[in-house]
Motif scaffolding. Structure first.
Motif, mmCIF file in Angstrom:
data_model
loop_
_atom_site.group_PDB
_atom_site.id
_atom_site.type_symbol
_atom_site.label_atom_id
_atom_site.label_comp_id
_atom_site.label_asym_id
_atom_site.label_seq_id
_atom_site.Cartn_x
_atom_site.Cartn_y
_atom_site.Cartn_z
ATOM 1 N N UNK A 156 0.933 -1.367 0.090
ATOM 2 C CA UNK A 156 0.136 0.146 -0.029
ATOM 3 C C UNK A 156 0.809 1.288 -0.024
ATOM 4 N N UNK A 157 0.339 2.099 -0.623
ATOM 5 C CA UNK A 157 1.325 3.391 -0.648
ATOM 6 C C UNK A 157 0.254 4.830 -0.531
ATOM 7 N N UNK A 158 0.848 5.794 -0.144
ATOM 8 C CA UNK A 158 0.075 7.020 -0.069
ATOM 9 C C UNK A 158 0.606 7.859 -1.031
ATOM 10 N N UNK A 159 0.327 9.386 -0.576
ATOM 11 C CA UNK A 159 0.898 10.616 -1.493
ATOM 12 C C UNK A 159 2.321 10.645 -2.116
ATOM 13 N N UNK A 160 3.279 9.791 -1.001
ATOM 14 C CA UNK A 160 4.680 9.829 -1.596
ATOM 15 C C UNK A 160 4.973 8.689 -2.633
ATOM 16 N N UNK A 161 3.779 7.993 -3.029
ATOM 17 C CA UNK A 161 4.021 6.997 -4.095
ATOM 18 C C UNK A 161 5.157 5.529 -3.479
ATOM 19 N N UNK A 162 5.408 5.673 -2.120
ATOM 20 C CA UNK A 162 6.295 4.782 -1.822
ATOM 21 C C UNK A 162 5.469 3.500 -1.182
ATOM 22 N N UNK A 163 5.640 2.318 -1.532
ATOM 23 C CA UNK A 163 4.825 1.225 -1.178
ATOM 24 C C UNK A 163 5.476 0.547 -0.153
ATOM 25 N N UNK A 164 4.687 -0.033 0.858
ATOM 26 C CA UNK A 164 4.896 -0.883 2.017
ATOM 27 C C UNK A 164 4.334 -1.890 2.111
ATOM 28 N N UNK A 165 4.484 -2.861 2.777
ATOM 29 C CA UNK A 165 3.852 -4.269 3.033
ATOM 30 C C UNK A 165 2.858 -3.880 3.723
ATOM 31 N N UNK A 166 1.824 -4.483 3.385
ATOM 32 C CA UNK A 166 0.598 -4.264 4.125
ATOM 33 C C UNK A 166 -0.265 -5.444 4.848
ATOM 34 N N UNK A 167 -1.244 -5.005 5.878
ATOM 35 C CA UNK A 167 -2.022 -6.026 6.220
ATOM 36 C C UNK A 167 -3.420 -6.095 5.301
ATOM 37 N N UNK A 168 -3.854 -7.268 5.285
ATOM 38 C CA UNK A 168 -5.090 -7.431 4.551
ATOM 39 C C UNK A 168 -5.806 -8.647 5.272
ATOM 40 N N UNK A 169 -7.110 -8.302 5.019
ATOM 41 C CA UNK A 169 -7.987 -9.279 5.714
ATOM 42 C C UNK A 169 -9.358 -9.438 4.738
#
Length: 478
Positions: free
Chosen positions: A412-425
């Motif tokens: 997932x990424x925000x305005x900085x367009x940097x992606x991070x590993x995310x939690x998903x359910x």
């Protein structure tokens, strides 16, 4: 002595007469051999084309004997000696017999009427059943007189050719080992489900690019693609625009077919943006040349390959998978997702049975109209709220499933367009994605890696396709 010389002269004269050019025999195109499968007809069509050569103006008679009845047609070759007959066919079945009469007579036996599929691409389509997982077991059970195989020889050609060598063979332990494993599994499952004869025409070449399988006119017609046409064709190089279309697809046209399956993309992986145009262009060009409307076309998304990365990346193979997924915008197309059968160290994963099986599911649903689920979950839309991304999907089937304790493969990424590993359910028919490192999410990606480690499926046992919700350029930053 004089008498002996006269005898020699007479012998030479007769020899010269006997070697004078004779009238041309009636000949069939090489696709028409013993053991072939002819494409069954739609009710709206008059017949399937059967063609060949003979002397200009010679009457060619064709008869097909089936179930105690006969059908056929007549043609006269044109000034170039070419003839074609639209042959009405009986219902699926066989074996039948065909006779072609002109100056000479040809008899073909062991003919079946059913569905014919083109099977093309690069090395993962080319891989023979003998190189696939559990090959011995599959070869042992492969005998089926209602599945017929034809392999097109590899050929580079500067212009479209009609020349072709090969013959139809019955599927069995002695013939299937070197034949495309993906094509075999596809045909096996299709024949079992439909209970009609299946003909598989395998025409592929390892390490080749999609433009090589695309006709010159189609490449010339698009500004984004016309640069793929070589100024001069190298007869030894298969990776040139139209080179393999000319030598390995054109000879098959207009043989009656039901559709095509395709496994290729690795050789175009560094040019995903171009592939978004090239691949649909290739499909549409085949459809145009076969003149069969929206010819069903099913393809395989790239398998996982290369080192598994723990942190988010934006690699070429992820982009190419997206280009393949976007091709589903074309009518009567389907995609086999195979995120579960990759190999980090081998670009040729040996598990080909699931690949053929998923192609067959797509064909049964789209080409034959069966009411079955044929795809894993595919991304439909995103809703952003309260620091979370809520994703909706098509092809839910009986519901979303995580194969494991928690969902994997989401970033997932925000305005900085940097992606991070995310939690998903999974929440009902949606998936909620978040990360404590992204307060205001804008985009989500799933399986966005050379080797995606993912476990989202539907209850029908089909994996979800990798996707992204953004349209950011590769490496883009705010």
């Amino acid at each position: 002595m004089r008498s002996r010389m006269l005898m020699i002269g007479l012998f030479v004269g007769l020899a010269g007469f006997s070697s004078a050019p004779a009238r041309a025999d009636v000949k069939l195109h090489p696709l028409f051999t013993d053991g072939m499968v002819l494409q069954r007809q739609k009710e709206s069509t008059d017949g399937v084309p059967v063609w060949g050569t003979a002397d200009p103006g010679e009457k060619v008679l064709l008869t097909l004997e089936a179930n105690g009845a006969e059908t056929g047609g007549m043609a006269k070759p044109d000034e170039n000696g070419k003839w074609s007959i639209s042959l009405p066919l009986p219902k699926p079945g066989g074996p039948y017999k065909m006779t072609i009469k002109g100056k000479n007579e040809i008899t073909l036996k062991d003919i079946y009427v059913g569905d014919v599929w083109i099977c093309s691409g690069q090395s993962n389509m080319e891989m023979g059943l003998g190189g696939c997982a559990d090959a011995a077991k599959h070869k042992e059970t492969s005998k089926n007189p209602k599945i017929r195989l034809f392999t097109v020889p590899k050929k580079v050609a500067e212009e479209p050719t009609h020349e072709l060598n090969g013959k139809w063979v019955e599927c069995g332990p002695d013939t299937v080992g070197g034949f495309s494993g993906v094509a075999y599994f596809f045909g096996r499952d299709l024949q079992k489900a439909l209970d009609v004869p299946i003909g598989l025409i395998h025409t592929s070449w390892g390490g080749t690019v999609a433009e090589a399988w695309t006709p010159k006119g189609a490449l010339e017609g698009d500004p984004k693609l016309k640069g793929l046409i070589p100024a001069k064709m190298d007869p030894k190089n298969p990776n040139q625009g139209s080179a393999l279309y000319n030598g390995m697809i054109a000879p098959l046209i207009p043989y009656g077919i039901k559709g095509a399956i395709w496994y290729q993309g690795e050789s175009n992986a560094g040019r995903a943006e171009q592939y978004e145009t090239l691949f649909p262009t290739m499909i549409k060009s085949w459809r145009k040349d076969w003149n069969q409307g929206d010819l069903p076309f099913f393809f395989v998304q790239l398998a996982p390959f290369m080192k598994i990365e723990k942190d988010p990346t934006d690699p070429a193979w992820a982009r190419l998978r997206e280009a393949q997924r976007l091709t589903l915008k074309l009518e009567k197309t389907g995609m086999a997702v195979i995120t579960d059968v990759g190999d980090e160290k081998d670009i040729h994963p040996k598990q080909k049975e699931p690949v053929g099986a998923r192609l067959a599911l797509a064909a049964r649903a789209i080409a034959y109209g069966e009411r079955i689920e044929y795809s894993g979950p595919t991304y439909e839309s995103i809703k952003l709220a309260d620091g979370k991304a809520i994703l909706s999907f098509k092809h839910l089937g009986g519901g979303l499933v995580a194969k494991g304790d928690v969902l994997t493969g989401f970033t997932i990424a925000g305005e900085d367009k940097v992606f991070h590993n995310a939690d998903a359910a999974i929440q009902g028919d949606t998936i909620v994605v978040s990360s404590d490192k992204v307060a205001k999410p804008l985009a989500v990606r799933f399986g966005w890696a050379n080797y995606p480690v993912v476990n989202l499926w539907n209850k029908e046992g089909l994996p979800a396709s990798p996707f992204r919700t953004d349209d950011w350029a590769m490496g883009a930053k705010k």
